[in-house]
Scaffold this motif. Structure first.
Motif, PDB file in Angstrom:
ATOM      1  N   LYS A  57       5.484   3.514   2.977  1.00 29.84           N
ATOM      2  CA  LYS A  57       4.503   3.956   4.148  1.00 29.84           C
ATOM      3  C   LYS A  57       3.184   3.200   3.836  1.00 29.84           C
ATOM      4  O   LYS A  57       2.530   3.432   2.836  1.00 29.84           O
ATOM      5  CB  LYS A  57       4.192   5.229   3.968  1.00 29.84           C
ATOM      6  CG  LYS A  57       5.358   6.319   4.520  1.00 29.84           C
ATOM      7  CD  LYS A  57       5.687   6.190   5.778  1.00 29.84           C
ATOM      8  CE  LYS A  57       6.885   6.538   6.569  1.00 29.84           C
ATOM      9  NZ  LYS A  57       6.926   6.220   7.938  1.00 29.84           N
ATOM     10  N   ARG A  58       2.987   2.066   4.764  1.00 31.35           N
ATOM     11  CA  ARG A  58       1.900   1.252   4.501  1.00 31.35           C
ATOM     12  C   ARG A  58       0.769   1.870   4.480  1.00 31.35           C
ATOM     13  O   ARG A  58      -0.137   1.662   3.645  1.00 31.35           O
ATOM     14  CB  ARG A  58       2.063   0.096   5.475  1.00 31.35           C
ATOM     15  CG  ARG A  58       1.104  -1.221   5.198  1.00 31.35           C
ATOM     16  CD  ARG A  58       1.598  -1.922   4.119  1.00 31.35           C
ATOM     17  NE  ARG A  58       0.358  -3.067   3.776  1.00 31.35           N
ATOM     18  CZ  ARG A  58      -0.551  -2.903   3.215  1.00 31.35           C
ATOM     19  NH1 ARG A  58      -0.973  -1.626   2.721  1.00 31.35           N
ATOM     20  NH2 ARG A  58      -1.561  -3.893   2.807  1.00 31.35           N
ATOM     21  N   GLU A  59       0.554   2.798   5.363  1.00 35.00           N
ATOM     22  CA  GLU A  59      -0.717   3.550   5.707  1.00 35.00           C
ATOM     23  C   GLU A  59      -0.830   4.248   4.175  1.00 35.00           C
ATOM     24  O   GLU A  59      -2.378   4.678   4.284  1.00 35.00           O
ATOM     25  CB  GLU A  59      -0.781   4.389   6.704  1.00 35.00           C
ATOM     26  CG  GLU A  59       0.165   5.430   6.909  1.00 35.00           C
ATOM     27  CD  GLU A  59       1.377   5.043   7.519  1.00 35.00           C
ATOM     28  OE1 GLU A  59       1.793   3.950   7.199  1.00 35.00           O
ATOM     29  OE2 GLU A  59       2.281   6.206   7.690  1.00 35.00           O
ATOM     30  N   HIS A  60      -0.224   4.776   3.594  1.00 35.90           N
ATOM     31  CA  HIS A  60      -0.351   5.503   2.349  1.00 35.90           C
ATOM     32  C   HIS A  60      -0.497   4.549   0.970  1.00 35.90           C
ATOM     33  O   HIS A  60      -0.384   5.248  -0.146  1.00 35.90           O
ATOM     34  CB  HIS A  60       0.319   6.605   2.283  1.00 35.90           C
ATOM     35  CG  HIS A  60       0.303   7.680   3.405  1.00 35.90           C
ATOM     36  ND1 HIS A  60      -1.029   8.239   3.585  1.00 35.90           N
ATOM     37  CD2 HIS A  60       1.020   7.975   4.198  1.00 35.90           C
ATOM     38  CE1 HIS A  60      -0.878   8.905   4.737  1.00 35.90           C
ATOM     39  NE2 HIS A  60       0.287   8.926   5.173  1.00 35.90           N
ATOM     40  N   SER A  61      -0.273   3.191   1.178  1.00 32.05           N
ATOM     41  CA  SER A  61      -0.092   2.625  -0.216  1.00 32.05           C
ATOM     42  C   SER A  61      -1.256   1.518  -0.158  1.00 32.05           C
ATOM     43  O   SER A  61      -2.115   1.151   0.661  1.00 32.05           O
ATOM     44  CB  SER A  61       1.379   1.689   0.191  1.00 32.05           C
ATOM     45  OG  SER A  61       2.292   2.661   0.357  1.00 32.05           O
ATOM     46  N   LEU A  62      -1.378   1.302  -1.528  1.00 30.89           N
ATOM     47  CA  LEU A  62      -2.421   0.166  -1.943  1.00 30.89           C
ATOM     48  C   LEU A  62      -1.487  -0.945  -2.525  1.00 30.89           C
ATOM     49  O   LEU A  62      -1.120  -0.871  -3.696  1.00 30.89           O
ATOM     50  CB  LEU A  62      -3.477   0.929  -2.857  1.00 30.89           C
ATOM     51  CG  LEU A  62      -4.458   0.055  -3.433  1.00 30.89           C
ATOM     52  CD1 LEU A  62      -5.581  -0.065  -2.391  1.00 30.89           C
ATOM     53  CD2 LEU A  62      -4.945   0.830  -4.638  1.00 30.89           C
ATOM     54  N   ILE A  63      -1.632  -1.880  -1.656  1.00 34.83           N
ATOM     55  CA  ILE A  63      -0.966  -3.228  -2.228  1.00 34.83           C
ATOM     56  C   ILE A  63      -1.757  -4.318  -1.776  1.00 34.83           C
ATOM     57  O   ILE A  63      -2.667  -4.650  -1.071  1.00 34.83           O
ATOM     58  CB  ILE A  63       0.275  -3.356  -1.191  1.00 34.83           C
ATOM     59  CG1 ILE A  63       1.338  -1.862  -1.332  1.00 34.83           C
ATOM     60  CG2 ILE A  63       1.057  -4.586  -1.425  1.00 34.83           C
ATOM     61  CD1 ILE A  63       2.251  -1.859   0.028  1.00 34.83           C
ATOM     62  N   MET A  74     -10.451  -1.299   9.813  1.00 41.13           N
ATOM     63  CA  MET A  74      -9.327  -0.271   9.792  1.00 41.13           C
ATOM     64  C   MET A  74      -9.146   0.068   8.119  1.00 41.13           C
ATOM     65  O   MET A  74      -8.383  -0.431   7.387  1.00 41.13           O
ATOM     66  CB  MET A  74      -8.269  -0.984  10.203  1.00 41.13           C
ATOM     67  CG  MET A  74      -8.019  -0.888  11.555  1.00 41.13           C
ATOM     68  SD  MET A  74      -6.567  -1.567  12.049  1.00 41.13           S
ATOM     69  CE  MET A  74      -5.407  -0.527  11.094  1.00 41.13           C
ATOM     70  N   PRO A  75     -10.150   1.047   7.581  1.00 46.17           N
ATOM     71  CA  PRO A  75     -10.012   1.064   6.339  1.00 46.17           C
ATOM     72  C   PRO A  75      -8.546   2.109   6.018  1.00 46.17           C
ATOM     73  O   PRO A  75      -8.104   3.146   6.801  1.00 46.17           O
ATOM     74  CB  PRO A  75     -11.197   2.032   6.064  1.00 46.17           C
ATOM     75  CG  PRO A  75     -11.621   2.803   7.341  1.00 46.17           C
ATOM     76  CD  PRO A  75     -11.039   1.713   8.328  1.00 46.17           C
ATOM     77  N   LEU A  76      -8.076   1.928   4.946  1.00 44.93           N
ATOM     78  CA  LEU A  76      -6.648   2.445   4.501  1.00 44.93           C
ATOM     79  C   LEU A  76      -7.191   3.387   3.160  1.00 44.93           C
ATOM     80  O   LEU A  76      -6.802   4.371   2.992  1.00 44.93           O
ATOM     81  CB  LEU A  76      -5.793   1.610   4.048  1.00 44.93           C
ATOM     82  CG  LEU A  76      -5.157   1.039   5.317  1.00 44.93           C
ATOM     83  CD1 LEU A  76      -3.886   0.061   4.933  1.00 44.93           C
ATOM     84  CD2 LEU A  76      -4.342   1.992   6.223  1.00 44.93           C
ATOM     85  N   TRP A  77      -8.242   2.681   2.226  1.00 42.14           N
ATOM     86  CA  TRP A  77      -8.485   3.494   1.275  1.00 42.14           C
ATOM     87  C   TRP A  77     -10.199   3.383   0.915  1.00 42.14           C
ATOM     88  O   TRP A  77     -10.993   2.352   1.442  1.00 42.14           O
ATOM     89  CB  TRP A  77      -7.965   2.670  -0.050  1.00 42.14           C
ATOM     90  CG  TRP A  77      -6.495   2.673  -0.019  1.00 42.14           C
ATOM     91  CD1 TRP A  77      -5.618   2.306   0.606  1.00 42.14           C
ATOM     92  CD2 TRP A  77      -5.854   3.827  -0.961  1.00 42.14           C
ATOM     93  NE1 TRP A  77      -4.248   2.500   0.432  1.00 42.14           N
ATOM     94  CE2 TRP A  77      -4.486   3.785  -0.753  1.00 42.14           C
ATOM     95  CE3 TRP A  77      -6.050   4.837  -1.866  1.00 42.14           C
ATOM     96  CZ2 TRP A  77      -3.404   4.160  -0.977  1.00 42.14           C
ATOM     97  CZ3 TRP A  77      -5.100   5.430  -2.418  1.00 42.14           C
ATOM     98  CH2 TRP A  77      -3.933   5.369  -2.121  1.00 42.14           C
ATOM     99  N   ASP A  78     -10.770   4.442   0.581  1.00 39.27           N
ATOM    100  CA  ASP A  78     -12.178   4.562   0.184  1.00 39.27           C
ATOM    101  C   ASP A  78     -12.270   4.377  -1.358  1.00 39.27           C
ATOM    102  O   ASP A  78     -11.516   4.919  -1.961  1.00 39.27           O
ATOM    103  CB  ASP A  78     -12.785   5.644   0.753  1.00 39.27           C
ATOM    104  CG  ASP A  78     -12.935   5.785   2.191  1.00 39.27           C
ATOM    105  OD1 ASP A  78     -13.394   4.692   2.908  1.00 39.27           O
ATOM    106  OD2 ASP A  78     -12.865   6.742   2.947  1.00 39.27           O
ATOM    107  N   GLN A 107      -6.162   8.353   5.240  1.00 43.45           N
ATOM    108  CA  GLN A 107      -5.292   9.326   5.869  1.00 43.45           C
ATOM    109  C   GLN A 107      -4.625  10.386   5.233  1.00 43.45           C
ATOM    110  O   GLN A 107      -4.114  10.139   4.143  1.00 43.45           O
ATOM    111  CB  GLN A 107      -4.302   8.520   6.594  1.00 43.45           C
ATOM    112  CG  GLN A 107      -4.711   7.674   7.733  1.00 43.45           C
ATOM    113  CD  GLN A 107      -3.606   6.780   8.320  1.00 43.45           C
ATOM    114  OE1 GLN A 107      -2.730   7.336   8.467  1.00 43.45           O
ATOM    115  NE2 GLN A 107      -4.125   5.946   9.190  1.00 43.45           N
ATOM    116  N   PRO A 108      -4.723  11.687   5.642  1.00 39.93           N
ATOM    117  CA  PRO A 108      -4.061  12.777   5.156  1.00 39.93           C
ATOM    118  C   PRO A 108      -2.402  12.253   5.219  1.00 39.93           C
ATOM    119  O   PRO A 108      -2.011  11.845   6.232  1.00 39.93           O
ATOM    120  CB  PRO A 108      -4.321  13.701   5.867  1.00 39.93           C
ATOM    121  CG  PRO A 108      -4.792  13.639   7.166  1.00 39.93           C
ATOM    122  CD  PRO A 108      -5.473  12.022   6.858  1.00 39.93           C
TER     123      PRO A 108
END
Ligand SMILES: *[C@@H]1O[C@H](CO)[C@@H](O)[C@H](O)[C@H]1NC(C)=O
Ligand SMILES: [Ca+2]
Length: 358
Positions: A57-63, A74-78, A107-108
């Protein structure tokens, strides 16, 4: 027991393919066995998932490259505190005193069954027992709130996995670094001076600091079962650290990682966090629950060792887990072979007897 261990090793090892630079387990006898297994699974039990297929799941991953981290459109991580981004890693704290930093998914997460793979590195100039304090991995209701628990807030709601490098409790007989898990509904406080001893559910010693090679940790949460595995020996092999059942966590919480230093310090780096969705079927009873309303809790009435998938008793009659199905099918296969051999022998004996009569 051996078959179970084998199945688990396969299940976890396979996911290593997703890691850049690390060789996968490679084809072997397991592959053909697996094919037979899948064929049987498809033929006999089309409604059972093996619990091992997964999707990143790209939206919950840090890669890497860390696009979508911090102030992008389009922030995914803060991130927060001492956290610093480079092209190669996210440094939660540098090897300096009194720092704290964290990084949080934007995102939750609404997945019921998931697995998080964390590629991390803890390293510094400090000699034995002159370094600290460690990293915490989070799945919590609140995000980005600094505090005393490895740089994040105390009395949290949700799940924490602590990668603790320093024994604050001088009387402890434990060997550090030590990994432990804690589930909290906001009522519990993490006792830093006791390394969270009174609130931990399970833990293990894990030698992850100042290693020359890559170090990984995996967390799997599925049907109330929480599993933590480590890969610290550069063997591309998951080693069991924690395996407990009866854990209840809601959906809609946030993934994060934080770290803190005090009088003693270390570099606490996250290289990647990859979240996989586990394809696990749930019963209609389970599906009808509002999973966002679940209170984080742990049911210890059942022994953590008896592998019961269900934390509440509501989920009874759910599909068999992958390895149980596998064992059943293996037994069936063996049964068929034994019958065939016995049949052939009996047939041959009868032929011989017939020959004798004529
Ligand atoms: C929170 O947890 C504590 C202890 O673990 C328990 O006594 C309490 O009833 C729980 N509260 C809720 C709202 O579930
Ligand atoms: Ca500690």
């Amino acid at each position: 027991m051996a078959a179970e261990a084998w199945f688990w090793r396969w299940g976890w090892g396979r996911r290593c393919l997703g890691r850049p630079g690390l060789p996968g387990p490679g084809p072997g006898p397991t592959t053909s066995l697996l094919l037979v297994f899948l064929l049987f699974l498809g033929l006999v039990t089309s409604d059972i998932t093996d619990g091992n297929s997964e999707h990143l799941k790209r939206e919950h991953s840090l890669i890497k490259p860390y696009q979508g981290v911090g102030s992008s459109s389009m922030p995914l991580w803060d991130f927060q505190g001492s956290t610093m981004l480079t092209s190669q890693y996210v440094r939660l704290t540098p090897d300096e005193r009194s720092k704290e930093g964290s990084i949080w998914n934007y995102q939750p997460c609404f997945l019921k069954d998931w697995e998080m793979h964390v590629h991390f590195r803890v390293h510094g100039a400090g000699k034995k027992n002159l370094h600290g304090d460690g990293i915490a991995l989070w799945y919590t209701r609140d995000r980005l709130v600094p505090g005393p628990v490895f740089g994040s807030k105390d009395n949290f709601h949700g799940l924490a996995i602590f990668l603790d490098t320093y024994p604050n409790d001088e009387t402890t007989e434990r060997v550090f670094p030590y990994i432990s898990v804690m589930v909290n509904n906001g009522s519990l406080s993490y006792d830093h001076s006791k390394d969270g001893r009174w609130t931990e559910l399970a833990g293990c010693t894990a030698d992850f600091r100042n290693r020359d090679h890559d170090t990984f940790l995996a967390v799997r949460y599925s049907r109330g079962r929480l599993t933590v595995m480590t890969d610290l020996e550069d063997k591309n092999e998951w080693k069991n650290c924690i395996d407990i059942t009866g854990v209840r966590l809601p959906t809609g919480y946030y993934f994060g990682a934080s770290a803190g230093t005090g009088d003693l310090s270390d570099n606490h780096d996250i290289i990647s966090m990859k979240l996989f969705q586990l394809m696990v079927e749930h019963t209609p009873d389970e599906e009808n629950i509002d999973w966002t309303k679940i209170e984080p809790s742990v049911n210890f009435l059942k022994s953590p060792k008896d592998n019961v998938d269900d934390p509440t008793g509501n989920f009874r009659g759910g599909p068999l887990t992958g390895w149980r199905v596998f064992l059943l099918l293996l037994c069936a296969l063996l049964g068929i072979i034994v019958c065939a051999v016995v049949g052939a022998v009996v047939f041959q004996k009868r032929q011989e007897r017939n020959k004798r009569f004529y």
